[in-house]
Design a protein around this motif. Structure first.
Motif, short mmCIF file in Angstrom:
data_model
loop_
_atom_site.label_atom_id
_atom_site.label_comp_id
_atom_site.label_asym_id
_atom_site.label_seq_id
_atom_site.Cartn_x
_atom_site.Cartn_y
_atom_site.Cartn_z
N ALA A 52 48.41 44.13 41.70
CA ALA A 52 48.50 44.66 40.13
C ALA A 52 48.88 43.41 39.18
O ALA A 52 48.36 42.91 38.18
CB ALA A 52 49.18 45.94 39.89
N VAL A 53 50.21 42.96 39.63
CA VAL A 53 50.98 41.92 38.76
C VAL A 53 50.07 40.74 38.86
O VAL A 53 50.00 39.86 37.87
CB VAL A 53 52.24 41.44 39.79
CG1 VAL A 53 52.69 40.21 38.86
CG2 VAL A 53 53.20 42.61 39.47
N GLY A 54 49.22 40.46 39.93
CA GLY A 54 48.48 38.95 40.08
C GLY A 54 47.18 39.37 38.80
O GLY A 54 46.98 38.34 38.17
N LEU A 55 46.62 40.69 39.04
CA LEU A 55 45.46 40.76 38.04
C LEU A 55 45.97 40.76 36.55
O LEU A 55 45.41 40.16 35.80
CB LEU A 55 44.96 42.22 38.29
CG LEU A 55 44.15 42.35 39.52
CD1 LEU A 55 43.88 43.93 39.80
CD2 LEU A 55 43.14 41.66 39.60
N ARG A 56 47.29 41.23 36.44
CA ARG A 56 47.82 41.07 34.90
C ARG A 56 48.14 39.49 34.60
O ARG A 56 47.75 39.45 33.53
CB ARG A 56 49.03 41.85 34.92
CG ARG A 56 48.72 43.24 34.63
CD ARG A 56 49.87 44.10 34.25
NE ARG A 56 49.50 45.58 33.61
CZ ARG A 56 49.22 45.81 32.52
NH1 ARG A 56 48.92 44.75 31.64
NH2 ARG A 56 48.76 47.11 32.21
N GLN A 57 48.51 38.67 35.54
CA GLN A 57 48.69 37.29 35.32
C GLN A 57 47.29 36.52 34.91
O GLN A 57 47.33 35.93 34.00
CB GLN A 57 49.43 36.70 36.26
CG GLN A 57 50.87 36.84 36.57
CD GLN A 57 51.58 36.48 37.83
OE1 GLN A 57 50.89 36.09 38.88
NE2 GLN A 57 52.81 36.40 37.49
#
Length: 349
Positions: A52-57
């Motif tokens: 999820a963090v990767g998608l937000r970045q």
């Protein structure tokens, strides 16, 4: 057998502890209603939090690229408008030069070229979005110094010095009438004058711009040129033509020498106009590339937002139900606490 002592204080504190926990749960549920995502994403997703963090970045990077493209679009649009204005000036000067009788060209051409030179330097210092659009990689400062200033600008001083070195007199000297057509052609085509407008001479006396134009990253895998440097050959040729016409004392030259001068001016104006068209075409391709990149960026961001929503999204209706239930429980707890406060031995004596 042993019994533990119970006190009124312990009765009062028991509901109070439960109320604090329910109020914390209500705060989380209210946050989920407002944001539409889990209040504690890490707790809810566990090992999938990193994804999820990767998608937000990636989504944030797409947003930054989109904003950068908007700034580049503004810069390109402004540059296109200025280049078109410059081309119009060059074409108008060339038309006036060709359409005016030989014996009347000097008076018309000198004033017109002088005005166009002032306009050119002003246009080259155009700014958009806080940056000078012709500054190249040095977009933070005005790229070009005005030619006609008091005291004389470095560019004007260099032109005057070159003329005096070639002929031993100044441009305003009446004896300039003795300059032969061959001598004038040698001066205009030779290194003494031409070097003032090559890359090194231009940067030394005219321009503070970076030679390389700005290159912008417009997508995750694509870059494109998004500016024009004031050091571009077409712009240097245009300035040279205007200087020839306005600053070499054409009114004092013989008719033959004047003919050589106007012929060189006409040739440079034509070359500069064609060069300006090429610059506009190059920027047009960049504008098209940005438009296509923006379409892809918007589609990619929409897909990412959908994936993020599936991972982090909450059922806001269910969260609202939780808030209502917890609110009811808190009210009951308050009522129970009020009843417990009334329990004391005096009531039973």
């Amino acid at each position: 057998m042993r019994t533990n002592a119970l006190s009124t204080l312990s009765f009062w504190n028991t509901p109070r502890i439960g109320v604090a926990r329910m109020q914390a749960d209500m705060a989380k549920a209210n946050q989920e209603i407002v944001t539409g995502r889990f209040a504690d994403v890490g707790l809810a997703l566990g090992s999938r939090t990193g994804l999820a963090v990767g998608l937000r970045q990636t989504s944030a990077e797409l947003t930054a690229l989109r904003e950068g493209n908007d700034a580049a679009t503004l810069r390109l649009g402004t540059t296109q408008a200025v280049l078109k204005q410059m081309q119009g000036g060059a074409d108008a000067t060339l038309t006036a030069l060709i359409g005016t009788p030989q014996d009347q060209r000097v008076a018309v051409l000198k004033d017109m070229a002088a005005n166009q030179l002032v306009s050119l330097t002003a246009l080259l210092n155009t700014a958009a979005g806080g940056q000078f659009v012709f500054g190249g990689t040095r977009a933070g400062e005005a790229p070009v110094t005005a030619y006609a200033t008091t005291p004389a600008s470095p560019a004007k001083s260099a032109v005057d010095a070159a003329f005096r070195a070639a002929f031993g007199i100044g441009q305003d000297d009446p004896s300039a009438a003795a300059i032969t057509p061959t001598a004038m052609a040698s001066f205009l085509d030779g290194p003494v004058f031409r070097d003032l407008f090559d890359a090194a001479g231009w940067s030394a006396t005219w321009s503070k711009a970076g030679t390389a134009p700005l290159t912008s990253r417009i997508s995750l895998s694509e870059t494109t040129q998004t500016s024009v440097s004031a050091n571009a050959p077409a712009l240097r040729k245009l300035a040279m033509a205007y200087v020839m016409a306005s600053s070499l004392g054409a009114e004092n030259l013989s008719a033959e020498a004047r003919g050589v001068l106007t012929e060189r001016v006409a040739g440079l104006l034509g070359e500069a106009s064609r060069g300006l068209v090429t610059l506009q075409a190059d920027l047009g391709r960049s504008q098209g590339a940005i438009t296509e990149a923006n379409t892809r960026l918007d589609a990619q961001k929409t897909l990412l937002q959908s994936q993020i929503g599936q991972m982090e999204g909450v059922d806001q209706a269910e969260a609202k139900t939780r808030v209502d239930r917890l609110s009811t429980q808190v009210q009951i707890s308050y009522a129970l606490t009020a009843q417990l406060r009334q329990l004391n031995l005096v009531n039973y004596l």
